[in-house]
Scaffold this motif. Structure first.
Motif, PDB file in Angstrom:
ATOM      1  N   TYR A  59      77.525  -7.024  36.309  1.00  0.00           N
ATOM      2  CA  TYR A  59      78.172  -5.733  36.529  1.00  0.00           C
ATOM      3  C   TYR A  59      78.898  -5.257  35.270  1.00  0.00           C
ATOM      4  N   ALA A  60      79.684  -6.147  34.657  1.00  0.00           N
ATOM      5  CA  ALA A  60      80.434  -5.768  33.461  1.00  0.00           C
ATOM      6  C   ALA A  60      79.485  -5.400  32.323  1.00  0.00           C
ATOM      7  N   PHE A  61      78.405  -6.137  32.173  1.00  0.00           N
ATOM      8  CA  PHE A  61      77.447  -5.868  31.105  1.00  0.00           C
ATOM      9  C   PHE A  61      76.793  -4.490  31.295  1.00  0.00           C
ATOM     10  N   ILE A  62      76.311  -4.213  32.487  1.00  0.00           N
ATOM     11  CA  ILE A  62      75.658  -2.927  32.762  1.00  0.00           C
ATOM     12  C   ILE A  62      76.667  -1.785  32.663  1.00  0.00           C
ATOM     13  N   ASP A  63      77.880  -2.006  33.159  1.00  0.00           N
ATOM     14  CA  ASP A  63      78.912  -0.976  33.076  1.00  0.00           C
ATOM     15  C   ASP A  63      79.239  -0.665  31.619  1.00  0.00           C
ATOM     16  N   CYS A  64      79.314  -1.683  30.786  1.00  0.00           N
ATOM     17  CA  CYS A  64      79.589  -1.475  29.365  1.00  0.00           C
ATOM     18  C   CYS A  64      78.448  -0.707  28.699  1.00  0.00           C
ATOM     19  N   LEU A  65      77.220  -1.058  29.032  1.00  0.00           N
ATOM     20  CA  LEU A  65      76.081  -0.368  28.430  1.00  0.00           C
ATOM     21  C   LEU A  65      76.008   1.101  28.862  1.00  0.00           C
ATOM     22  N   ASN A  66      76.399   1.399  30.088  1.00  0.00           N
ATOM     23  CA  ASN A  66      76.316   2.766  30.600  1.00  0.00           C
ATOM     24  C   ASN A  66      77.515   3.637  30.224  1.00  0.00           C
ATOM     25  N   LYS A 115      81.932  -0.377  21.140  1.00  0.00           N
ATOM     26  CA  LYS A 115      81.103  -0.736  22.291  1.00  0.00           C
ATOM     27  C   LYS A 115      80.294  -2.007  22.028  1.00  0.00           C
ATOM     28  N   ILE A 116      79.721  -2.138  20.844  1.00  0.00           N
ATOM     29  CA  ILE A 116      78.907  -3.312  20.531  1.00  0.00           C
ATOM     30  C   ILE A 116      79.742  -4.596  20.578  1.00  0.00           C
ATOM     31  N   ALA A 117      81.010  -4.511  20.180  1.00  0.00           N
ATOM     32  CA  ALA A 117      81.901  -5.680  20.248  1.00  0.00           C
ATOM     33  C   ALA A 117      82.133  -6.081  21.699  1.00  0.00           C
ATOM     34  N   TRP A 118      82.307  -5.083  22.572  1.00  0.00           N
ATOM     35  CA  TRP A 118      82.498  -5.386  23.990  1.00  0.00           C
ATOM     36  C   TRP A 118      81.244  -6.032  24.589  1.00  0.00           C
ATOM     37  N   LEU A 169      84.279 -16.065  32.614  1.00  0.00           N
ATOM     38  CA  LEU A 169      84.882 -14.848  33.162  1.00  0.00           C
ATOM     39  C   LEU A 169      85.869 -14.156  32.238  1.00  0.00           C
ATOM     40  N   ILE A 170      86.069 -14.657  31.040  1.00  0.00           N
ATOM     41  CA  ILE A 170      87.005 -14.002  30.127  1.00  0.00           C
ATOM     42  C   ILE A 170      86.443 -12.660  29.662  1.00  0.00           C
ATOM     43  N   GLY A 171      85.161 -12.630  29.288  1.00  0.00           N
ATOM     44  CA  GLY A 171      84.544 -11.404  28.791  1.00  0.00           C
ATOM     45  C   GLY A 171      84.517 -10.279  29.812  1.00  0.00           C
ATOM     46  N   PRO A 172      83.946 -10.535  31.012  1.00  0.00           N
ATOM     47  CA  PRO A 172      83.914  -9.458  32.015  1.00  0.00           C
ATOM     48  C   PRO A 172      85.297  -8.982  32.448  1.00  0.00           C
ATOM     49  N   ILE A 173      86.243  -9.907  32.604  1.00  0.00           N
ATOM     50  CA  ILE A 173      87.588  -9.505  33.021  1.00  0.00           C
ATOM     51  C   ILE A 173      88.274  -8.718  31.909  1.00  0.00           C
ATOM     52  N   ALA A 174      88.068  -9.122  30.662  1.00  0.00           N
ATOM     53  CA  ALA A 174      88.645  -8.378  29.541  1.00  0.00           C
ATOM     54  C   ALA A 174      88.063  -6.966  29.493  1.00  0.00           C
ATOM     55  N   TRP A 175      86.760  -6.846  29.730  1.00  0.00           N
ATOM     56  CA  TRP A 175      86.139  -5.514  29.746  1.00  0.00           C
ATOM     57  C   TRP A 175      86.741  -4.645  30.839  1.00  0.00           C
ATOM     58  N   LEU A 176      86.847  -5.211  32.035  1.00  0.00           N
ATOM     59  CA  LEU A 176      87.354  -4.426  33.156  1.00  0.00           C
ATOM     60  C   LEU A 176      88.825  -4.060  32.968  1.00  0.00           C
ATOM     61  N   ALA A 177      89.593  -4.925  32.318  1.00  0.00           N
ATOM     62  CA  ALA A 177      91.024  -4.676  32.149  1.00  0.00           C
ATOM     63  C   ALA A 177      91.332  -3.829  30.911  1.00  0.00           C
ATOM     64  N   ALA A 178      90.638  -4.082  29.800  1.00  0.00           N
ATOM     65  CA  ALA A 178      91.050  -3.449  28.548  1.00  0.00           C
ATOM     66  C   ALA A 178      90.012  -2.514  27.938  1.00  0.00           C
ATOM     67  N   GLY A 179      88.741  -2.684  28.212  1.00  0.00           N
ATOM     68  CA  GLY A 179      87.731  -1.901  27.528  1.00  0.00           C
ATOM     69  C   GLY A 179      87.182  -0.737  28.325  1.00  0.00           C
ATOM     70  N   ARG A 180      87.181  -0.881  29.593  1.00  0.00           N
ATOM     71  CA  ARG A 180      86.614   0.153  30.461  1.00  0.00           C
ATOM     72  C   ARG A 180      87.495   1.393  30.449  1.00  0.00           C
TER      73      ARG A 180
END
Length: 136
Positions: A16-23, A34-37, A48-59
């Motif tokens: 989910y985090a990967f597809i959400d980041c790409l979209n 974006k490429i770093a995320w 779970l560090i990457g997806p949670i970091a995306w959802l908390a800080a990158g999204r």
């Protein structure tokens, strides 16, 4: 079966985090490019560090209105056609003109006259009285 559930949940969050980041559009991503995320999500997804970091800080943050993303500009809510003044105006503009109404009425009168003529022909062929009005 239950022992696979944590693995499946981690995998689902990772995907989910990967597809959400790409979209997500590049200009709406927060913190890092974006490429770093994408690399963070892929490299640290299993723990779970990457997806949670995306959802908390990158999204991108959700705007105050429901369904609107930050930076997306004002979104118009869905309006039913009978409540939409632009739609009602377009119907009035596309509606039948006076010429078309006159042609339609003329055509209807000719059809009615043709129908009466055919009914009279059928009555004459059957030999019935001609002065009897047709049944309605």
């Amino acid at each position: 079966m239950l022992r696979y559930l944590p693995f499946l949940l981690i995998l689902a969050l990772w995907i989910y985090a990967f597809i959400d980041c790409l979209n997500t559009p590049e200009n709406e991503v927060r913190g890092l490019p974006k490429i770093a995320w994408v690399f963070i999500i892929l490299l640290f997804g299993e723990v779970l560090i990457g997806p949670i970091a995306w959802l908390a800080a990158g999204r991108p943050r959700a705007a105050a209105g429901p369904g609107a993303a930050a930076g997306a500009g004002p979104r118009r809510a869905w309006v039913a056609p009978d409540d939409n003044p632009e739609f009602l105006k377009s119907i009035r503009e596309d509606g039948p003109s006076d010429e078309k109404r006159a042609r339609d009425e003329e055509l209807l009168k000719s059809w009615e006259a043709d129908l009466r003529r055919r009914e009279e022909e059928i009555r004459r062929k059957e030999g019935g009285p001609e002065d009897v009005p047709p049944k309605s």
